[in-house]
Design a protein around this motif. Structure first.
Motif, PDB file in Angstrom:
ATOM      1  N   LEU A 177      17.569 -26.531  20.106  1.00  0.00           N
ATOM      2  CA  LEU A 177      16.417 -27.334  19.822  1.00  0.00           C
ATOM      3  C   LEU A 177      16.338 -28.232  21.122  1.00  0.00           C
ATOM      4  N   SER A 178      16.390 -29.137  20.790  1.00  0.00           N
ATOM      5  CA  SER A 178      16.298 -30.914  21.229  1.00  0.00           C
ATOM      6  C   SER A 178      17.013 -30.091  22.393  1.00  0.00           C
ATOM      7  N   THR A 179      17.032 -29.560  23.135  1.00  0.00           N
ATOM      8  CA  THR A 179      17.552 -28.805  24.347  1.00  0.00           C
ATOM      9  C   THR A 179      18.556 -30.563  25.022  1.00  0.00           C
ATOM     10  N   VAL A 180      19.333 -31.204  24.734  1.00  0.00           N
ATOM     11  CA  VAL A 180      19.972 -32.140  25.118  1.00  0.00           C
ATOM     12  C   VAL A 180      20.994 -31.954  25.676  1.00  0.00           C
ATOM     13  N   GLY A 181      21.857 -30.614  25.586  1.00  0.00           N
ATOM     14  CA  GLY A 181      22.387 -30.672  26.721  1.00  0.00           C
ATOM     15  C   GLY A 181      24.110 -30.667  25.708  1.00  0.00           C
ATOM     16  N   TYR A 182      24.325 -31.229  25.021  1.00  0.00           N
ATOM     17  CA  TYR A 182      25.221 -31.321  24.412  1.00  0.00           C
ATOM     18  C   TYR A 182      26.439 -29.699  24.823  1.00  0.00           C
ATOM     19  N   GLN A 183      27.527 -30.677  24.056  1.00  0.00           N
ATOM     20  CA  GLN A 183      28.766 -28.512  24.061  1.00  0.00           C
ATOM     21  C   GLN A 183      28.701 -28.013  22.714  1.00  0.00           C
ATOM     22  N   GLU A 184      29.237 -27.038  22.639  1.00  0.00           N
ATOM     23  CA  GLU A 184      29.267 -26.274  20.941  1.00  0.00           C
ATOM     24  C   GLU A 184      29.627 -26.418  20.386  1.00  0.00           C
ATOM     25  N   VAL A 185      30.002 -26.844  18.998  1.00  0.00           N
ATOM     26  CA  VAL A 185      30.434 -27.573  18.508  1.00  0.00           C
ATOM     27  C   VAL A 185      32.019 -26.572  18.547  1.00  0.00           C
ATOM     28  N   ARG A 186      32.096 -25.419  18.095  1.00  0.00           N
ATOM     29  CA  ARG A 186      32.799 -24.692  18.104  1.00  0.00           C
ATOM     30  C   ARG A 186      32.231 -23.732  19.558  1.00  0.00           C
ATOM     31  N   PRO A 187      33.831 -23.310  19.842  1.00  0.00           N
ATOM     32  CA  PRO A 187      33.200 -21.700  20.860  1.00  0.00           C
ATOM     33  C   PRO A 187      32.854 -20.926  20.271  1.00  0.00           C
ATOM     34  N   LEU A 188      32.077 -20.135  20.367  1.00  0.00           N
ATOM     35  CA  LEU A 188      31.373 -18.897  20.489  1.00  0.00           C
ATOM     36  C   LEU A 188      31.734 -17.729  20.871  1.00  0.00           C
ATOM     37  N   ASP A 189      31.576 -16.612  19.989  1.00  0.00           N
ATOM     38  CA  ASP A 189      31.681 -15.068  19.917  1.00  0.00           C
ATOM     39  C   ASP A 189      30.223 -14.617  21.215  1.00  0.00           C
ATOM     40  N   ALA A 190      30.219 -13.342  21.386  1.00  0.00           N
ATOM     41  CA  ALA A 190      29.436 -13.032  22.148  1.00  0.00           C
ATOM     42  C   ALA A 190      28.652 -12.753  21.068  1.00  0.00           C
ATOM     43  N   SER A 191      28.061 -12.555  19.203  1.00  0.00           N
ATOM     44  CA  SER A 191      27.411 -12.611  19.168  1.00  0.00           C
ATOM     45  C   SER A 191      26.548 -13.959  18.295  1.00  0.00           C
ATOM     46  N   GLY A 192      27.435 -14.866  18.338  1.00  0.00           N
ATOM     47  CA  GLY A 192      27.269 -16.086  18.338  1.00  0.00           C
ATOM     48  C   GLY A 192      25.881 -16.751  19.694  1.00  0.00           C
ATOM     49  N   GLN A 193      26.847 -15.834  20.866  1.00  0.00           N
ATOM     50  CA  GLN A 193      26.175 -16.530  22.063  1.00  0.00           C
ATOM     51  C   GLN A 193      24.683 -15.874  22.326  1.00  0.00           C
ATOM     52  N   ILE A 194      24.487 -14.615  21.691  1.00  0.00           N
ATOM     53  CA  ILE A 194      23.539 -13.569  21.782  1.00  0.00           C
ATOM     54  C   ILE A 194      22.374 -14.356  20.792  1.00  0.00           C
ATOM     55  N   PHE A 195      22.482 -14.521  19.791  1.00  0.00           N
ATOM     56  CA  PHE A 195      21.781 -15.013  18.412  1.00  0.00           C
ATOM     57  C   PHE A 195      21.200 -16.839  18.912  1.00  0.00           C
ATOM     58  N   SER A 196      22.090 -17.219  19.622  1.00  0.00           N
ATOM     59  CA  SER A 196      22.010 -18.423  20.342  1.00  0.00           C
ATOM     60  C   SER A 196      20.638 -18.162  21.564  1.00  0.00           C
ATOM     61  N   ILE A 197      20.656 -17.907  22.338  1.00  0.00           N
ATOM     62  CA  ILE A 197      19.835 -17.117  23.336  1.00  0.00           C
ATOM     63  C   ILE A 197      18.490 -17.253  23.095  1.00  0.00           C
ATOM     64  N   LEU A 198      18.966 -15.961  21.588  1.00  0.00           N
ATOM     65  CA  LEU A 198      17.166 -15.806  21.161  1.00  0.00           C
ATOM     66  C   LEU A 198      16.500 -16.699  19.984  1.00  0.00           C
ATOM     67  N   PHE A 199      17.423 -17.955  19.943  1.00  0.00           N
ATOM     68  CA  PHE A 199      17.189 -19.074  19.036  1.00  0.00           C
ATOM     69  C   PHE A 199      16.557 -20.356  20.067  1.00  0.00           C
ATOM     70  N   ILE A 200      17.284 -20.229  20.988  1.00  0.00           N
ATOM     71  CA  ILE A 200      16.147 -21.155  21.987  1.00  0.00           C
ATOM     72  C   ILE A 200      15.023 -20.560  22.853  1.00  0.00           C
ATOM     73  N   LEU A 201      15.214 -19.871  23.338  1.00  0.00           N
ATOM     74  CA  LEU A 201      13.726 -18.803  23.692  1.00  0.00           C
ATOM     75  C   LEU A 201      12.577 -18.791  22.079  1.00  0.00           C
ATOM     76  N   GLY A 202      12.799 -18.837  21.297  1.00  0.00           N
ATOM     77  CA  GLY A 202      11.670 -18.907  20.281  1.00  0.00           C
ATOM     78  C   GLY A 202      11.815 -20.091  19.730  1.00  0.00           C
ATOM     79  N   GLY A 203      13.248 -21.080  19.384  1.00  0.00           N
ATOM     80  CA  GLY A 203      13.003 -22.123  18.574  1.00  0.00           C
ATOM     81  C   GLY A 203      11.962 -22.986  19.534  1.00  0.00           C
ATOM     82  N   VAL A 204      12.862 -23.019  20.502  1.00  0.00           N
ATOM     83  CA  VAL A 204      12.087 -24.492  21.906  1.00  0.00           C
ATOM     84  C   VAL A 204      10.473 -24.376  21.960  1.00  0.00           C
ATOM     85  N   GLY A 205       9.718 -22.464  22.597  1.00  0.00           N
ATOM     86  CA  GLY A 205       8.616 -22.097  22.335  1.00  0.00           C
ATOM     87  C   GLY A 205       8.168 -23.700  20.913  1.00  0.00           C
TER      88      GLY A 205
END
Length: 341
Positions: free
Chosen positions: A41-69
């Motif tokens: 949410l802070s968009t600092v650009g740090y790397q993920e704590v652990r690699p994400l699978d496809a579902s995690g990546q999709i959730f992160s995309i939606l999370f960023i679009l809604g959360g940053v706004g």
């Protein structure tokens, strides 16, 4: 702060949902999940704590679009609350100070509780210029919402009463719930303006004595008055109806009881009579005349002579009483200034 409650609640919910997803679905620890939410949410650009699978990546995309706004909206709301509200408050303070400096012959009501609200309501019906003083901010907001000018602060403080224009006021009403507060208010106001007419509310017999000693011209006990009125209603209800009619401004009937004064400097009126001043009044009745020396004459006849400083208590239609008041003023002006020759 009420405007910020919604965005803050939504933001907390978003943090909780994100942390739970990363912890339960992606297998992160609670601290790791919260860390992922914060860096996302802070968009600092740090790397993920652990690699994400496809579902995690999709959730992160939606999370960023809604959360940053939502983060940007909350930040904007905070800036608006802090900066814009401060500017509005300063502008409102300037307008209030200008209005206070312009007030003349107004009535200061100290305390906007149950008694103060009734006082303000009745004086407002009579088109009096009011200034409300109360310690509580929300109470002052309610007074402003009712259309009154309100000043927040302690009415016992000399500086506040000076700002309220007590030196230019016509009267002050100490209507706080505490006899001690009212006594200090009366003492301070009397020191600032020895000629001010002061009415004080008393909650006890001892309070009545203290307020009179402090300098109040009139001391009113709501409990004593209420008791007398209730006893009168029980034993003589018709008289109670008449008292209510005389005591209250009746806009629906267009009738009221009013006090009309003869200017003390109108020396030429010493030979005038009630009939001279009220020649065309058919509905208005003079209930009494209070002489300048304190003597009271009830139901005076038309030939009753008037003198400077006398006050008439009249009952009748509001429009006619206003006409009579204007006529008295014009009569005072005409007789005080007879013109050339």
């Amino acid at each position: 702060m009420r405007r910020l409650a919604g965005p803050f609640a939504a933001l907390c919910l978003l943090f909780a949902v994100g942390t739970a997803w990363y912890a339960l679905v992606e297998g992160f620890g609670l601290l790791e999940g919260l860390f992922m939410v914060v860096i996302t949410l802070s968009t600092v650009g740090y790397q993920e704590v652990r690699p994400l699978d496809a579902s995690g990546q999709i959730f992160s995309i939606l999370f960023i679009l809604g959360g940053v706004g939502l983060m940007l909206y909350t930040a904007a709301a905070i800036v608006e609350q802090v900066i814009v509200s401060d500017v509005v408050e300063r502008l409102g303070e300037r307008r209030l100070s200008r209005r206070l400096r312009q007030m003349r012959e107004h009535i200061v009501v100290c305390g906007f509780g149950r008694v103060g609200q009734e006082v303000a309501r009745e004086l407002g019906r009579r088109d009096e210029t009011l200034l409300i003083i109360d310690r509580d901010r929300e109470t002052c907001d309610r007074a402003r919402a009712a259309g009154h000018t309100a000043l927040q602060g302690d009415a016992t403080e000399e500086e506040l009463l000076e700002r309220a224009g007590v030196g230019r006021a016509r009267a002050l009403i100490a209507a706080a719930d505490s006899d001690a507060v009212n006594a200090f208010t009366v003492l301070t106001a009397r020191a600032l303006n020895p000629e001010l007419y002061i009415i004080a509310r008393a909650g006890s017999v001892s309070g009545e004595h203290r307020l009179g000693t402090a300098g109040a011209n009139r001391v009113i006990s709501p409990y004593r008055i209420a008791g007398r009125r209730m006893a009168l209603a029980a034993t003589q209800p018709l008289i109670q109806e008449i008292v209510d009619l005389f005591a209250a401004h009746r806009p629906e009937a267009g009738q009221l009881v009013a006090q009309l004064g003869i200017a003390p400097d109108a020396e030429a009126l010493s030979s005038g009579t009630i009939g001279d001043l009220l020649p065309r009044s058919h509905q208005t009745r003079v209930l009494g005349v209070l002489r300048a020396d304190g003597a009271f004459a009830a139901a005076p006849p038309p030939e009753t002579a008037l003198a400077p400083g006398d006050r008439l208590m009249v009952f009748g239609s509001e429009s006619e009483i206003r006409e009579i008041a204007t006529r008295i003023e014009r009569t005072v002006e005409a007789q005080a200034d007879p013109g050339p020759g």
